[in-house]
Design a protein around this motif. Sequence first.
Motif, short mmCIF file in Angstrom:
data_model
loop_
_atom_site.label_atom_id
_atom_site.label_comp_id
_atom_site.label_asym_id
_atom_site.label_seq_id
_atom_site.Cartn_x
_atom_site.Cartn_y
_atom_site.Cartn_z
N TRP A 198 0.88 -1.17 0.00
CA TRP A 198 0.00 0.00 0.00
C TRP A 198 0.91 1.22 0.00
N ALA A 199 0.79 2.09 -0.99
CA ALA A 199 1.67 3.26 -1.10
C ALA A 199 0.85 4.54 -1.07
N THR A 200 1.35 5.54 -0.38
CA THR A 200 0.78 6.89 -0.44
C THR A 200 1.47 7.64 -1.58
N LYS A 201 0.97 8.82 -1.90
CA LYS A 201 1.61 9.59 -2.99
C LYS A 201 3.01 10.03 -2.60
N GLU A 202 3.31 10.06 -1.28
CA GLU A 202 4.65 10.43 -0.82
C GLU A 202 5.62 9.25 -0.83
N THR A 203 5.10 8.04 -0.91
CA THR A 203 5.96 6.85 -0.81
C THR A 203 5.91 5.99 -2.07
N LEU A 204 5.59 6.59 -3.20
CA LEU A 204 5.48 5.83 -4.45
C LEU A 204 6.85 5.29 -4.87
N PRO A 205 6.93 4.02 -5.24
CA PRO A 205 8.17 3.45 -5.78
C PRO A 205 8.27 3.76 -7.28
N ASP A 206 9.25 3.18 -7.95
CA ASP A 206 9.32 3.28 -9.41
C ASP A 206 8.07 2.62 -10.00
N LEU A 207 7.45 3.31 -10.97
CA LEU A 207 6.15 2.88 -11.48
C LEU A 207 6.21 2.53 -12.95
N ALA A 208 5.13 1.87 -13.41
CA ALA A 208 4.96 1.61 -14.84
C ALA A 208 5.07 2.92 -15.61
N PRO A 209 5.62 2.90 -16.81
CA PRO A 209 5.92 4.15 -17.52
C PRO A 209 4.69 4.84 -18.09
N PRO A 210 4.76 6.16 -18.28
CA PRO A 210 3.70 6.88 -18.99
C PRO A 210 3.46 6.26 -20.36
N GLY A 211 2.23 6.32 -20.82
CA GLY A 211 1.85 5.69 -22.07
C GLY A 211 1.16 4.37 -21.87
N THR A 212 1.32 3.77 -20.68
CA THR A 212 0.63 2.52 -20.37
C THR A 212 -0.68 2.82 -19.65
N ILE A 213 -1.64 1.91 -19.78
CA ILE A 213 -2.89 2.09 -19.05
C ILE A 213 -2.65 1.94 -17.55
N ALA A 214 -1.62 1.20 -17.16
CA ALA A 214 -1.28 1.09 -15.74
C ALA A 214 -0.94 2.47 -15.17
N TRP A 215 -0.14 3.22 -15.91
CA TRP A 215 0.21 4.58 -15.48
C TRP A 215 -1.04 5.45 -15.38
N ALA A 216 -1.91 5.37 -16.37
CA ALA A 216 -3.12 6.18 -16.37
C ALA A 216 -4.01 5.85 -15.18
N LEU A 217 -4.10 4.58 -14.82
CA LEU A 217 -4.90 4.18 -13.66
C LEU A 217 -4.29 4.71 -12.36
N ILE A 218 -2.98 4.61 -12.24
CA ILE A 218 -2.31 5.14 -11.05
C ILE A 218 -2.50 6.64 -10.95
N GLU A 219 -2.33 7.34 -12.07
CA GLU A 219 -2.49 8.79 -12.10
C GLU A 219 -3.90 9.20 -11.69
N GLN A 220 -4.90 8.49 -12.21
CA GLN A 220 -6.29 8.83 -11.87
C GLN A 220 -6.56 8.57 -10.39
N THR A 221 -6.00 7.50 -9.85
CA THR A 221 -6.21 7.21 -8.43
C THR A 221 -5.58 8.29 -7.56
N LEU A 222 -4.40 8.78 -7.94
CA LEU A 222 -3.76 9.86 -7.20
C LEU A 222 -4.61 11.13 -7.26
N VAL A 223 -5.22 11.39 -8.40
CA VAL A 223 -6.10 12.56 -8.53
C VAL A 223 -7.29 12.43 -7.58
N LEU A 224 -7.87 11.24 -7.50
CA LEU A 224 -8.98 11.03 -6.58
C LEU A 224 -8.56 11.21 -5.13
N MET A 225 -7.37 10.77 -4.78
CA MET A 225 -6.86 10.98 -3.43
C MET A 225 -6.73 12.46 -3.11
#
Length: 257
Positions: free
Chosen positions: A225-252
């Motif tokens: 479980w990661a907060t926006k302050e403790t994010l590790p290296d993530l899937a790269p931009p351009g992937t749907i994984a990145w888009a999902l992570i980005e949207q979740t951070l926006v909701l937070m």
Amino acid sequence: MLKKQEKGYWCIVKDRQLYLEDQQLPLKEPCEVGFDLENVVEVGRYQGFPVYWLEAPEGIDEAGFDSLRALLTIDGELFNLAGRAIQLSHMLHSQRFCPQCGSECQMVHAELAMACQGCHSHHYPRLSPCVIVAVRKQDKILLAQHPRHKTGMYTVVAGFVEAGETLEQCVAREVLEETGIGVTNIRYFGSQPWAFPSNLMMGFLADYQSGELNPDYAELSDAIWATKETLPDLAPPGTIAWALIEQTLVLMEGDEG
């Protein structure tokens, strides 16, 4: 029809890799390509230019060929067309024989299908439906690390849809099996063709419902479980994984406002 003086993007495929120039698809007139164009196929158009698929000649030097992942930073529309070329190439090589009678199949360019020379049945590219989901627990996001990711990056949970299963059931099952977490409020986010070699990724958002984090180490290297302050290296931009992570951070962030 191929117009000899019209520039186009060229998806020249060899072993599921693309020929790139300066990490981009070549934009050239057909006369500049330098290969036999008898079997060239137009797979779409991008910003007014045709996008072509062409199998690389046998014995060509592998220098200059790279994975589709090298194009993740380009516009998504062109990326998906390049992925289409990869998937059609995969069909050409993996569906050479009819699953019904065993006879040899040949490409029908007009349909982008493989036609059996024995029973005359037509076979189209086989797509594998997958779900991918970002799970949120208040100010935290569920992230997973897979052994296949040699860089150690984290991404969100994903898996293949099983026969007789809805997408929502697959989301809940994959998260529970891989992490021990139960989810609720499953809702569709978007999709991405993912030609590695022939997946269709369907993205979802979900909320934590129950359970303690218990990674399945047969499938994962780690889950956190990661907060926006403790994010590790993530899937790269351009992937749907990145888009999902980005949207979740926006909701937070929205809940914090």
